[in-house]
Design an enzyme around this catalytic site. Structure first.
Site, PDB file in Angstrom:
ATOM      1  N   ASP A 129       8.706   2.198  70.621  1.00 14.84           N
ATOM      2  CA  ASP A 129       7.653   2.257  69.599  1.00 14.84           C
ATOM      3  C   ASP A 129       6.277   2.011  70.193  1.00 14.84           C
ATOM      4  OD1 ASP A 129       9.232   2.850  67.358  1.00 14.84           O
ATOM      5  OD2 ASP A 129       9.959   0.780  67.282  1.00 14.84           O
ATOM      6  N   ASN A 182      14.947   0.287  76.581  1.00 20.60           N
ATOM      7  CA  ASN A 182      15.877  -0.336  75.644  1.00 20.60           C
ATOM      8  C   ASN A 182      17.309   0.006  76.031  1.00 20.60           C
ATOM      9  OD1 ASN A 182      16.715   2.172  74.189  1.00 20.60           O
ATOM     10  ND2 ASN A 182      14.531   2.211  73.709  1.00 20.60           N
ATOM     11  N   PHE A 211      17.773   9.670  63.281  1.00 20.52           N
ATOM     12  CA  PHE A 211      18.728   8.576  63.420  1.00 20.52           C
ATOM     13  C   PHE A 211      18.010   7.274  63.082  1.00 20.52           C
ATOM     14  CE2 PHE A 211      22.945   9.278  65.500  1.00 20.52           C
ATOM     15  CZ  PHE A 211      22.977  10.647  65.344  1.00 20.52           C
ATOM     16  N   LYS A 221       9.898   9.370  57.213  1.00 17.82           N
ATOM     17  CA  LYS A 221       9.884  10.410  58.252  1.00 17.82           C
ATOM     18  C   LYS A 221       9.823  11.814  57.642  1.00 17.82           C
ATOM     19  CE  LYS A 221      11.034   7.455  61.762  1.00 17.82           C
ATOM     20  NZ  LYS A 221      10.627   7.339  63.152  1.00 17.82           N
ATOM     21  N   PRO A 233       3.387   8.037  69.787  1.00 19.23           N
ATOM     22  CA  PRO A 233       3.457   9.009  68.686  1.00 19.23           C
ATOM     23  C   PRO A 233       4.892   9.097  68.164  1.00 19.23           C
ATOM     24  CG  PRO A 233       3.278  10.133  70.812  1.00 19.23           C
ATOM     25  CD  PRO A 233       3.111   8.655  71.079  1.00 19.23           C
ATOM     26  N   ASP A 234       5.041   9.365  66.877  1.00 22.55           N
ATOM     27  CA  ASP A 234       6.379   9.505  66.283  1.00 22.55           C
ATOM     28  C   ASP A 234       6.815  10.971  66.397  1.00 22.55           C
ATOM     29  OD1 ASP A 234       8.607   9.814  64.528  1.00 22.55           O
ATOM     30  OD2 ASP A 234       8.043   7.909  63.588  1.00 22.55           O
ATOM     31  N   ILE A 235       7.778  11.214  67.263  1.00 16.71           N
ATOM     32  CA  ILE A 235       8.191  12.596  67.563  1.00 16.71           C
ATOM     33  C   ILE A 235       8.822  13.238  66.323  1.00 16.71           C
ATOM     34  CG2 ILE A 235       9.613  14.048  69.075  1.00 16.71           C
ATOM     35  CD1 ILE A 235       9.544  11.628  71.090  1.00 16.71           C
ATOM     36  N   LYS A 271      13.639   5.251  55.697  1.00 15.01           N
ATOM     37  CA  LYS A 271      13.258   6.160  56.790  1.00 15.01           C
ATOM     38  C   LYS A 271      13.283   7.623  56.360  1.00 15.01           C
ATOM     39  CE  LYS A 271      13.892   3.390  60.540  1.00 15.01           C
ATOM     40  NZ  LYS A 271      14.619   2.740  61.602  1.00 15.01           N
TER      41      LYS A 271
HETATM   42  N1  CTP Z   1      11.643   8.449  66.543  1.00 19.40           N
HETATM   43  C1  CTP Z   1      10.833   9.382  67.168  1.00 19.40           C
HETATM   44  N2  CTP Z   1       9.661   8.983  67.770  1.00 19.40           N
HETATM   45  C2  CTP Z   1       9.296   7.685  67.746  1.00 19.40           C
HETATM   46  C3  CTP Z   1      10.105   6.739  67.105  1.00 19.40           C
HETATM   47  C4  CTP Z   1      11.276   7.159  66.500  1.00 19.40           C
HETATM   48  O1  CTP Z   1      11.168  10.569  67.194  1.00 19.40           O
HETATM   49  N3  CTP Z   1       8.187   7.322  68.344  1.00 19.40           N
HETATM   50  C5  CTP Z   1      12.860   8.918  65.870  1.00 19.40           C
HETATM   51  C6  CTP Z   1      14.128   8.421  66.478  1.00 19.40           C
HETATM   52  O2  CTP Z   1      14.604   9.330  67.462  1.00 19.40           O
HETATM   53  C7  CTP Z   1      15.062   8.351  65.278  1.00 19.40           C
HETATM   54  C8  CTP Z   1      14.131   7.980  64.138  1.00 19.40           C
HETATM   55  O3  CTP Z   1      12.834   8.385  64.574  1.00 19.40           O
HETATM   56  O4  CTP Z   1      15.599   9.609  64.967  1.00 19.40           O
HETATM   57  C9  CTP Z   1      14.145   6.545  63.739  1.00 19.40           C
HETATM   58  O5  CTP Z   1      13.689   5.750  64.774  1.00 19.40           O
HETATM   59  P1  CTP Z   1      13.558   4.141  64.653  1.00 19.40           P
HETATM   60  O6  CTP Z   1      12.946   3.679  65.921  1.00 19.40           O
HETATM   61  O7  CTP Z   1      14.853   3.585  64.285  1.00 19.40           O
HETATM   62  O8  CTP Z   1      12.594   3.989  63.468  1.00 19.40           O
HETATM   63  P2  CTP Z   1      11.130   3.504  63.408  1.00 19.40           P
HETATM   64  O9  CTP Z   1      10.352   4.608  62.834  1.00 19.40           O
HETATM   65  O10 CTP Z   1      10.689   3.023  64.747  1.00 19.40           O
HETATM   66  O11 CTP Z   1      11.196   2.323  62.405  1.00 19.40           O
HETATM   67  P3  CTP Z   1      11.517   0.766  62.653  1.00 19.40           P
HETATM   68  O12 CTP Z   1      10.865   0.395  63.945  1.00 19.40           O
HETATM   69  O13 CTP Z   1      10.962   0.133  61.466  1.00 19.40           O
HETATM   70  O14 CTP Z   1      13.007   0.636  62.698  1.00 19.40           O
END
Ligand code: CTP
Length: 405
Positions: free
Chosen positions: A281, A212, A331, A349, A309-311, A345
């Site tokens: 994502d 991205n 963020f 989160k 995975p969502d870190i 969020k």
């Molecule tokens: N983030 C993360 N790991 C992921 C996705 C997101 O740690 N796999 C963290 C980003 O670094 C940021 C926050 O989560 O601090 C928000 O990320 P964002 O991509 O904007 O949110 P999403 O959870 O992906 O929601 P959406 O796609 O609906 O905007």
């Protein structure tokens, strides 16, 4: 203009690194500082006062008998006016003289006469590697630190004498960075800050992938601001070409899963986690072993995706984060409805602070505007450089640490 309203005495002592002092002076002036140059007789053998006068816009002082001062006391007046005295280059001999309080020429006399509590003294040593490593120099350095002097460190590499090792003067840009950092309040002293930054890259095959437009600039600015504020900083960076902020430990990763592994390992030590990375994502279910070729039919390959995975959410669920030992900040890069998305969020989160920004207006830019969203409400940080915004975010984190919710 990070040194706006700062008045510095730049002292030069004898050494070939005097040639770098000209550039240093120019950069300090560019950052908004006023610079009064003071040179020893040995320094004048390496570079002329004419050069330093032209770059600083002020006449250079080199004698304690200089009668230009109405009271004939340049050693008192010049030091008293300064926000800091910086000696660059600082020779081994000058360090030894400072240790002993010798004061038979203007620069050492001015250092001795300065009000210790109010006018900090910073040294940028420059010498041959053997001179630097010598027990006498190391002993002098330790004593100077005990006396309240800040040693800015030395560089390593090829030396003018042809040898290679430690002892070179730091580069002018590094010294300017260290000086700017020196003047920042140490709001995060003792903290360990972990930052994720940049995009991730999800490979499709050995030559293609999905990524991205995140440049990493905001995350790198956050890492720098935290380091300036006195924290120990680890930066887990996706694929970006930005230089590592000084004093920051950097771990380079490529994919979201690599970022996940590196971040979780570091999170066990951290006290603040700031997730600025634009993590992909989704990733392709499998990376093709070889480049996917056109088969001549005109049909595009069918790619299947799986979620990464969502870190941030994972770290925020860890026992240390839940007990308040680790402050987690997320963020949100959105294209519309910033406040609503950021609030959602915050819940999803499970973090106490989300920093919202409009992605298309932020990616790749040197400036940005932020919306800090917490349970207490939202606060706008109007458009400013990413470093200024990062410093404001650091301030907010420091306040949150002092007043845990
Ligand atoms: N983030 C993360 N790991 C992921 C996705 C997101 O740690 N796999 C963290 C980003 O670094 C940021 C926050 O989560 O601090 C928000 O990320 P964002 O991509 O904007 O949110 P999403 O959870 O992906 O929601 P959406 O796609 O609906 O905007």
């Amino acid at each position: 203009m990070d040194l706006k309203n700062k008045h510095l005495v730049l002292g030069l002592t004898g050494g070939i690194a005097c040639y770098k002092a000209a550039e240093l002076c120019r950069l300090l002036v560019k950052q908004g500082a006023t610079v009064q140059v003071v040179m020893t007789a040995a320094a004048e053998r390496f570079i002329t006062p004419v050069t330093m006068q032209a770059l600083s816009g002020r006449t250079v002082y080199s004698s304690q008998w200089d009668a230009r001062e109405p009271n004939n006391m340049p050693h008192i007046n010049l030091g008293r006016e300064a926000d800091a005295i910086v000696i660059a280059p600082c020779s081994a001999d000058f360090m030894a003289r400072l240790v002993q309080g010798q004061s038979d020429e203007l620069l050492s006399l001015m250092c001795l006469a300065r009000p210790i509590e109010r006018v900090p003294l910073l040294l940028a040593p420059a010498m041959n590697r053997e001179m630097w490593a010598h027990p006498a120099t190391q002993r002098n350095m330790a004593q100077l630190q005990r006396d309240g002097t800040t040693i800015l460190g030395v560089g390593s590499g090829e030396q003018a004498c042809g040898e290679t090792g430690d002892g070179r003067m730091l580069e002018p840009a590094e010294l300017v960075h260290d000086l700017i950092a020196f003047f920042q309040p140490k709001l995060l002293a003792g903290q360990h800050v972990l930052v994720t930054a940049g995009p991730t890259y999800e490979a499709i095959d050995p030559v293609r992938g999905i990524t991205n437009r995140s440049s990493g600039k905001m995350g790198f600015a956050v890492a720098r601001a935290a380091q300036e504020a006195g924290a120990q900083v680890t930066l887990v960076a996706g694929p970006v070409a930005l230089p590592t902020p000084r004093g920051v430990t950097r771990i380079d990763v490529r994919s979201a899963r690599q970022m996940f592994d590196a971040t979780l390992a570091q999170a066990t030590q951290a006290t603040i986690f700031i997730a600025t990375a634009a993590v992909a994502d989704w990733r392709p279910v499998a990376e093709a072993e070889h480049k996917i070729k056109k088969d001549g039919s005109g049909a595009a390959p069918q790619l299947a995706f799986t979620e990464n995975p969502d870190i941030l959410a994972t770290v925020a669920q860890s026992p240390r984060a839940r007990s308040g030992e680790l402050l987690c900040v997320g963020f949100a890069a959105e294209s519309q409805d910033l406040l609503a998305h950021a609030q959602a969020k915050l819940e999803r989160k499970g973090v106490p602070l989300i920093v919202g920004n409009i992605g298309p207006a932020a990616f790749g830019q040197d400036d940005n505007a932020l919306l800090l969203v917490s349970a207490d409400g939202a606060r706008e940080l109007p458009r400013a450089s990413k470093l200024e915004l990062a410093r404001a975010l650091v301030q907010t984190c420091a306040q949150m640490l002092r007043r845990p919710s």
